[in-house]
Scaffold this motif. Structure first.
Motif, PDB file in Angstrom:
ATOM      1  N   GLY A 101       0.806  -1.215   0.000  1.00 17.55           N
ATOM      2  CA  GLY A 101       0.000   0.000   0.000  1.00 17.55           C
ATOM      3  C   GLY A 101       0.836   1.260   0.000  1.00 17.55           C
ATOM      4  N   ALA A 102       0.160   2.396   0.196  1.00 20.71           N
ATOM      5  CA  ALA A 102       0.792   3.701   0.062  1.00 20.71           C
ATOM      6  C   ALA A 102       1.743   4.031   1.200  1.00 20.71           C
ATOM      7  N   LYS A 103       1.606   3.385   2.360  1.00 22.61           N
ATOM      8  CA  LYS A 103       2.410   3.749   3.524  1.00 22.61           C
ATOM      9  C   LYS A 103       3.843   3.225   3.459  1.00 22.61           C
ATOM     10  N   GLY A 104       4.076   2.232   2.625  1.00 21.00           N
ATOM     11  CA  GLY A 104       5.428   1.704   2.508  1.00 21.00           C
ATOM     12  C   GLY A 104       6.367   2.727   1.899  1.00 21.00           C
ATOM     13  N   THR A 105       7.615   2.745   2.389  1.00 18.49           N
ATOM     14  CA  THR A 105       8.606   3.693   1.880  1.00 18.49           C
ATOM     15  C   THR A 105       9.738   3.012   1.131  1.00 18.49           C
ATOM     16  N   ARG A 106       9.700   1.682   1.077  1.00 16.34           N
ATOM     17  CA  ARG A 106      10.717   0.930   0.338  1.00 16.34           C
ATOM     18  C   ARG A 106      10.076   0.267  -0.869  1.00 16.34           C
ATOM     19  N   SER A 107      10.731   0.327  -2.018  1.00 14.62           N
ATOM     20  CA  SER A 107      10.160  -0.202  -3.260  1.00 14.62           C
ATOM     21  C   SER A 107      11.196  -1.018  -4.024  1.00 14.62           C
ATOM     22  N   ASP A 108      10.708  -1.706  -5.054  1.00 15.47           N
ATOM     23  CA  ASP A 108      11.613  -2.407  -5.959  1.00 15.47           C
ATOM     24  C   ASP A 108      11.553  -1.752  -7.334  1.00 15.47           C
ATOM     25  N   PHE A 109      11.443  -2.528  -8.410  1.00 12.97           N
ATOM     26  CA  PHE A 109      11.559  -1.937  -9.745  1.00 12.97           C
ATOM     27  C   PHE A 109      10.481  -2.470 -10.693  1.00 12.97           C
ATOM     28  N   LEU A 110       9.897  -1.563 -11.451  1.00 12.71           N
ATOM     29  CA  LEU A 110       9.109  -1.927 -12.619  1.00 12.71           C
ATOM     30  C   LEU A 110       9.703  -1.294 -13.873  1.00 12.71           C
ATOM     31  N   GLY A 111      10.273  -0.102 -13.725  1.00 15.92           N
ATOM     32  CA  GLY A 111      11.015   0.502 -14.818  1.00 15.92           C
ATOM     33  C   GLY A 111      12.322  -0.243 -15.044  1.00 15.92           C
ATOM     34  N   THR A 112      12.935   0.009 -16.188  1.00 13.79           N
ATOM     35  CA  THR A 112      14.176  -0.667 -16.581  1.00 13.79           C
ATOM     36  C   THR A 112      15.359   0.282 -16.442  1.00 13.79           C
ATOM     37  N   PRO A 113      16.504  -0.187 -15.922  1.00 14.39           N
ATOM     38  CA  PRO A 113      17.674   0.677 -15.858  1.00 14.39           C
ATOM     39  C   PRO A 113      18.162   1.061 -17.249  1.00 14.39           C
ATOM     40  N   VAL A 114      18.721   2.261 -17.361  1.00  9.94           N
ATOM     41  CA  VAL A 114      19.252   2.776 -18.624  1.00  9.94           C
ATOM     42  C   VAL A 114      20.726   3.118 -18.438  1.00  9.94           C
ATOM     43  N   VAL A 115      21.564   2.647 -19.344  1.00  7.94           N
ATOM     44  CA  VAL A 115      22.997   2.943 -19.298  1.00  7.94           C
ATOM     45  C   VAL A 115      23.319   4.059 -20.274  1.00  7.94           C
ATOM     46  N   TYR A 116      24.065   5.054 -19.768  1.00  4.19           N
ATOM     47  CA  TYR A 116      24.456   6.188 -20.605  1.00  4.19           C
ATOM     48  C   TYR A 116      25.712   6.814 -19.999  1.00  4.19           C
ATOM     49  N   ASP A 117      26.770   6.904 -20.778  1.00  2.00           N
ATOM     50  CA  ASP A 117      27.991   7.601 -20.375  1.00  2.00           C
ATOM     51  C   ASP A 117      28.543   7.061 -19.049  1.00  2.00           C
ATOM     52  N   ASN A 118      28.722   5.738 -18.973  1.00  2.00           N
ATOM     53  CA  ASN A 118      29.264   5.074 -17.782  1.00  2.00           C
ATOM     54  C   ASN A 118      28.442   5.319 -16.524  1.00  2.00           C
ATOM     55  N   LYS A 119      27.169   5.544 -16.720  1.00  2.00           N
ATOM     56  CA  LYS A 119      26.251   5.714 -15.595  1.00  2.00           C
ATOM     57  C   LYS A 119      24.982   4.903 -15.874  1.00  2.00           C
ATOM     58  N   VAL A 120      24.284   4.567 -14.798  1.00  2.00           N
ATOM     59  CA  VAL A 120      22.993   3.910 -14.954  1.00  2.00           C
ATOM     60  C   VAL A 120      21.947   4.772 -14.258  1.00  2.00           C
ATOM     61  N   TYR A 121      20.779   4.892 -14.896  1.00  2.00           N
ATOM     62  CA  TYR A 121      19.668   5.703 -14.393  1.00  2.00           C
ATOM     63  C   TYR A 121      18.490   4.774 -14.121  1.00  2.00           C
ATOM     64  N   ILE A 122      17.925   4.861 -12.918  1.00  2.00           N
ATOM     65  CA  ILE A 122      16.832   3.963 -12.544  1.00  2.00           C
ATOM     66  C   ILE A 122      15.975   4.594 -11.447  1.00  2.00           C
ATOM     67  N   GLY A 123      14.664   4.370 -11.531  1.00  2.00           N
ATOM     68  CA  GLY A 123      13.740   4.786 -10.479  1.00  2.00           C
ATOM     69  C   GLY A 123      13.060   3.573  -9.873  1.00  2.00           C
ATOM     70  N   VAL A 124      12.637   3.686  -8.618  1.00  2.00           N
ATOM     71  CA  VAL A 124      11.972   2.570  -7.938  1.00  2.00           C
ATOM     72  C   VAL A 124      10.456   2.749  -8.000  1.00  2.00           C
ATOM     73  N   GLY A 125       9.753   1.626  -7.847  1.00  2.00           N
ATOM     74  CA  GLY A 125       8.296   1.677  -7.870  1.00  2.00           C
ATOM     75  C   GLY A 125       7.706   0.392  -7.328  1.00  2.00           C
ATOM     76  N   GLN A 126       6.388   0.294  -7.377  1.00  2.00           N
ATOM     77  CA  GLN A 126       5.679  -0.897  -6.934  1.00  2.00           C
ATOM     78  C   GLN A 126       4.523  -1.184  -7.886  1.00  2.00           C
ATOM     79  N   ASP A 127       3.980  -2.371  -7.733  1.00  2.00           N
ATOM     80  CA  ASP A 127       2.754  -2.745  -8.441  1.00  2.00           C
ATOM     81  C   ASP A 127       1.736  -1.616  -8.263  1.00  2.00           C
ATOM     82  N   PRO A 128       1.182  -1.073  -9.354  1.00  2.00           N
ATOM     83  CA  PRO A 128       0.235   0.040  -9.212  1.00  2.00           C
ATOM     84  C   PRO A 128      -1.004  -0.313  -8.407  1.00  2.00           C
TER      85      PRO A 128
END
Length: 534
Positions: free
Chosen positions: A342-369
């Motif tokens: 539910g909404a009260k949790g503050t820890r998440s995993d991943f649904l988006g995919t990491p992106v590699v660009y210029d020796n860096k990776v970009y990623i956001g966390v999320g949960q089942d909608p």
């Protein structure tokens, strides 16, 4: 020159040689080499869109296509700039991908192409790129376990990958499929080259659905297995089963496997003694929290390859592509965060995919909608380091002394004062994969915000409240950013540090997948239709 036939022949040979060299140099590069060696993820994709993210870096950016439309209509009787429309099932999430004159989509069987195949099934459809003609389909029965492993009417959510004349995808039954691309003239599907049943052969317990969009580099296929919790959302039935695997793309043979997101639980269970407190481990994100629905990404750093997996424990795991040995790991949640449904949790995993660009990776966390909105985090991570490279003591200042060994480049998100910004976090849970181009990052969040950030510093240039939830990802092409919403609106923005909305177009259905472009055509998939727009 007619007076010098030998000179003429010499000149013709030279011209032929020059043409051949030019053709070889200009041929699109792929992720494979004749020797099967792993090559760089920066290799350009074909003039098409053959996998989720377009290339092994998974960046939602297409620098090939030009003159794509910004004005069209899908309304009956008012259609404009529509090349063709294909009817899908009632829900469609997998794809589209485009290559070799074909378009592939994952959907369900609510609008049967074959009247003999009735009931709920996972379906992969193939259409002709030129005119949208339906060519063939695979249809798979649902798993007997029901929604805990194979959620009703979700169809096939895996976006296929096209490699040469082969197609690879994961169906609703957690089977990895390799097949040809050409069906029979009567609409029969192509022969299956090989199949790996991850439930029967590897002991995987997919939570709700197996969804991964696989990745191929050289002769190796990488994927996340979707291993997760049971219907009680606490117990992990198969913690020893792999979360990440590498397969021989030619045979389906397992080359290596890793259960890294749940290995702490396996170790605790083997150690004996008092009963393991699984709930406490879940709350702290020490093991798989829910499901695992994201996708791997590939990178090369100083000539050394790595494949990066988003785990159900909320950590990114970078592994050696040949052996599966850990290179680095990064916790994408504050140590103080707690996982709760539910909404009260503050820890998440991943649904988006990491992106590699210029020796860096970009990623956001999320949960089942289904588990609502909540606080999220978006990260830029240096992929040149080794070991546990997480931020220390929840200090997200990359220049802080305690972060000298951290791979943190910058962080965007976390709690906020609603009196200042109108809501209680800077960035919410996300299902989106970002687009990084020319120093800018575009990333969406489930709440319906699209953010434009500085790729090097994380500074926010602008955001747009689209007034609707979004599962889609921003897609950069032709100097524009296309972004879909659950209310069926496709918004088109001009690329740049200043926000400029070009147009918002009604697509008459939720846009859950990401728009893609290939060969001068923009493909926009709603839950029940695929539009080819030109």
């Amino acid at each position: 020159m007619n007076q010098y036939p030998s000179l003429r022949r010499w000149f013709a040979a030279v011209v032929t040689l020059v043409v051949l060299v030019a053709v070889i140099v200009l041929l699109p590069r792929s992720g494979s080499s004749p020797s099967g060696d792993i090559q760089a993820a920066d290799a350009a994709p074909e003039r098409g869109w053959p996998l989720f993210g377009g290339s092994a870096s998974r960046n939602m950016v297409n620098t090939f296509e030009k003159n794509l439309p910004t004005d069209w209509s899908v309304a009956e009787g008012e259609r404009k700039n529509i090349k063709w429309i294909a009817e899908l099932g009632s829900k469609a999430y997998g794809g589209p991908v485009v290559a070799n004159g074909k378009v592939f989509i994952g959907t369900n069987n609510e609008k049967p192409r074959d009247p003999k195949l009735t009931g709920d099934k996972g379906v992969l459809m193939c259409f002709r790129e030129a005119d949208g003609k339906f060519l063939w389909q695979f249809a798979f029965d649902k798993l007997a376990a029901g929604r805990v492993n194979d959620w009703p009417y979700e169809g096939i959510c895996s976006t296929p990958i096209i490699d040469g004349n082969k197609l690879y995808f994961i169906n609703n039954r957690a089977e990895v499929i390799c097949c040809g691309m050409d069906g029979g003239p009567d609409g029969t599907p192509p022969a299956i080259t090989w199949k790996l049943d991850m439930i029967k052969q590897l002991g995987v317990f997919p939570h709700n659905l197996a969804t991964c969009s696989p990745l191929i580099v050289g002769d190796t296929l990488f994927l996340v297995t979707s291993n997760g919790v049971d219907e009680g959302h606490i117990n992990i039935p198969k913690p020893e089963a792999p979360s990440f695997i590498a397969l021989d793309k030619k045979t389906g043979k397992v080359l290596w496997q890793s259960n890294a997101p749940s290995e702490r639980l396996v170790e605790a269970q083997k150690s004996g003694g008092k009963e393991v407190d699984v709930k406490q481990m879940l709350d702290k994100g020490l093991i798989i929290m829910h499901g695992q629905w994201s996708n791997p990404v590939y990178a090369e750093v100083n000539g050394k390859p790595q494949v990066i997996f988003p785990g159900g424990d909320g950590w990114l795991h970078a592994l050696n592509p040949k052996t599966g040995k850990l290179i680095w790991k990064f916790d994408c949640n504050p140590k103080s965060s707690v996982y709760k449904l539910g909404a009260k949790g503050t820890r998440s995993d991943f649904l988006g995919t990491p992106v590699v660009y210029d020796n860096k990776v970009y990623i956001g966390v999320g949960q089942d909608p289904e588990h609502d909105h909540g606080v999220g985090h978006f990260w830029c991570i240096d992929i040149t380091k080794e070991g546990d490279v997480s931020p220390v003591n929840d200090n997200f200042d990359p220049k802080a002394p305690e972060n000298k060994n951290s791979a943190l480049v910058w962080h965007f998100g976390g709690p906020a004062d609603p009196k200042k910004i109108g809501r209680n976090y800077y960035f919410g849970r996300t299902m989106s994969t970002c687009a990084v181009h020319d120093g800018l990052v575009y990333i969406g969040e489930l709440d319906g915000y699209l953010h434009c950030l500085d790729a090097k510093t994380g500074e926010k240039y602008w955001d747009e409240n689209m007034q609707s939830d979004t599962w889609s990802s921003p897609y950069w092409v032709d100097g524009k950013v296309y972004m879909g919403t659950d209310e069926g609106q496709l918004r088109i923005f001009k690329d740049g540090k200043q926000k400029q909305l070009i147009k918002a177009i009604d697509m008459e259905g939720p846009i859950r997948a990401t728009p893609v472009a290939a060969n001068g055509v923009l493909y926009v998939m709603t839950e029940n239709k695929l539009y080819a727009i030109k």
